[in-house]
Design an enzyme around this catalytic site. Sequence first.
Site, PDB file in Angstrom:
ATOM      1  N   VAL A 120       0.904  -1.156   0.000  1.00 12.04           N
ATOM      2  CA  VAL A 120       0.000   0.000   0.000  1.00 12.04           C
ATOM      3  C   VAL A 120       0.946   1.209   0.000  1.00 12.04           C
ATOM      4  O   VAL A 120       1.517   1.558   1.021  1.00 12.04           O
ATOM      5  CB  VAL A 120      -0.945  -0.010   1.220  1.00 12.04           C
ATOM      6  CG1 VAL A 120      -1.801   1.249   1.249  1.00 12.04           C
ATOM      7  CG2 VAL A 120      -1.827  -1.261   1.189  1.00 12.04           C
ATOM      8  N   PRO A 121       1.148   1.813  -1.175  1.00  9.51           N
ATOM      9  CA  PRO A 121       2.306   2.693  -1.418  1.00  9.51           C
ATOM     10  C   PRO A 121       2.223   4.110  -0.863  1.00  9.51           C
ATOM     11  O   PRO A 121       2.210   5.091  -1.609  1.00  9.51           O
ATOM     12  CB  PRO A 121       2.393   2.703  -2.942  1.00  9.51           C
ATOM     13  CG  PRO A 121       0.976   2.554  -3.383  1.00  9.51           C
ATOM     14  CD  PRO A 121       0.340   1.619  -2.385  1.00  9.51           C
ATOM     15  N   CYS A 122       2.248   4.244   0.452  1.00 10.41           N
ATOM     16  CA  CYS A 122       2.248   5.590   1.045  1.00 10.41           C
ATOM     17  C   CYS A 122       3.545   6.335   0.727  1.00 10.41           C
ATOM     18  O   CYS A 122       3.587   7.562   0.817  1.00 10.41           O
ATOM     19  CB  CYS A 122       1.998   5.526   2.545  1.00 10.41           C
ATOM     20  SG  CYS A 122       3.174   4.533   3.452  1.00 10.41           S
ATOM     21  N   HIS A 123       4.592   5.606   0.320  1.00 12.69           N
ATOM     22  CA  HIS A 123       5.850   6.275  -0.050  1.00 12.69           C
ATOM     23  C   HIS A 123       5.682   7.137  -1.297  1.00 12.69           C
ATOM     24  O   HIS A 123       6.506   7.996  -1.563  1.00 12.69           O
ATOM     25  CB  HIS A 123       6.975   5.245  -0.259  1.00 12.69           C
ATOM     26  CG  HIS A 123       6.714   4.263  -1.360  1.00 12.69           C
ATOM     27  ND1 HIS A 123       5.943   3.130  -1.168  1.00 12.69           N
ATOM     28  CD2 HIS A 123       7.112   4.246  -2.654  1.00 12.69           C
ATOM     29  CE1 HIS A 123       5.888   2.449  -2.306  1.00 12.69           C
ATOM     30  NE2 HIS A 123       6.586   3.103  -3.218  1.00 12.69           N
TER      31      HIS A 123
END
Length: 158
Positions: A120-123
């Site tokens: 889950v790409p919060c970056h």
Amino acid sequence: METVYINSPLGITKIIGDENGIAVISVSDMGSNEISKTIPDVLQEAVLQLQEYFEGKRTDFDLKLNPKGTEFQQKVWKSLLEIPYGKTVSYMDQSKKLGDVKAIRAVASANGKNPLWIVVPCHRVIGTNGSLTGYAGGLSRKKWLLEHENPSTQQSLF
């Protein structure tokens, strides 16, 4: 819940899950003596997909996810899944997409509580001015991940 520890280019990755899905993927700087000798069946696909991601062979994930969080956090995390590989959005963009510009701090807070590192790409969420801001895994890891996903932007984002 089963747990496995694997090596990654950014540290020791911990994966927790069961038949209902992956609940946690996190990274730390623990010593290598924590690496798991066996991988539980229910976590093998997650381990494989993360290895493929780090090898540059995977740009999206196909895993059953089961993160624990509030209804708002779940909504924010779901919106992160819509950010394409190699792209970034600002916290303001994410807040607008969720329908409330004034919720930017709450959105940023929910991003910071994302339990599913990389998948889950919060970056991929950055400051409105393009700066790398807040990342639970540390800004150096965020920078590495963004450069891994988009090698043509090797310039410093700090």
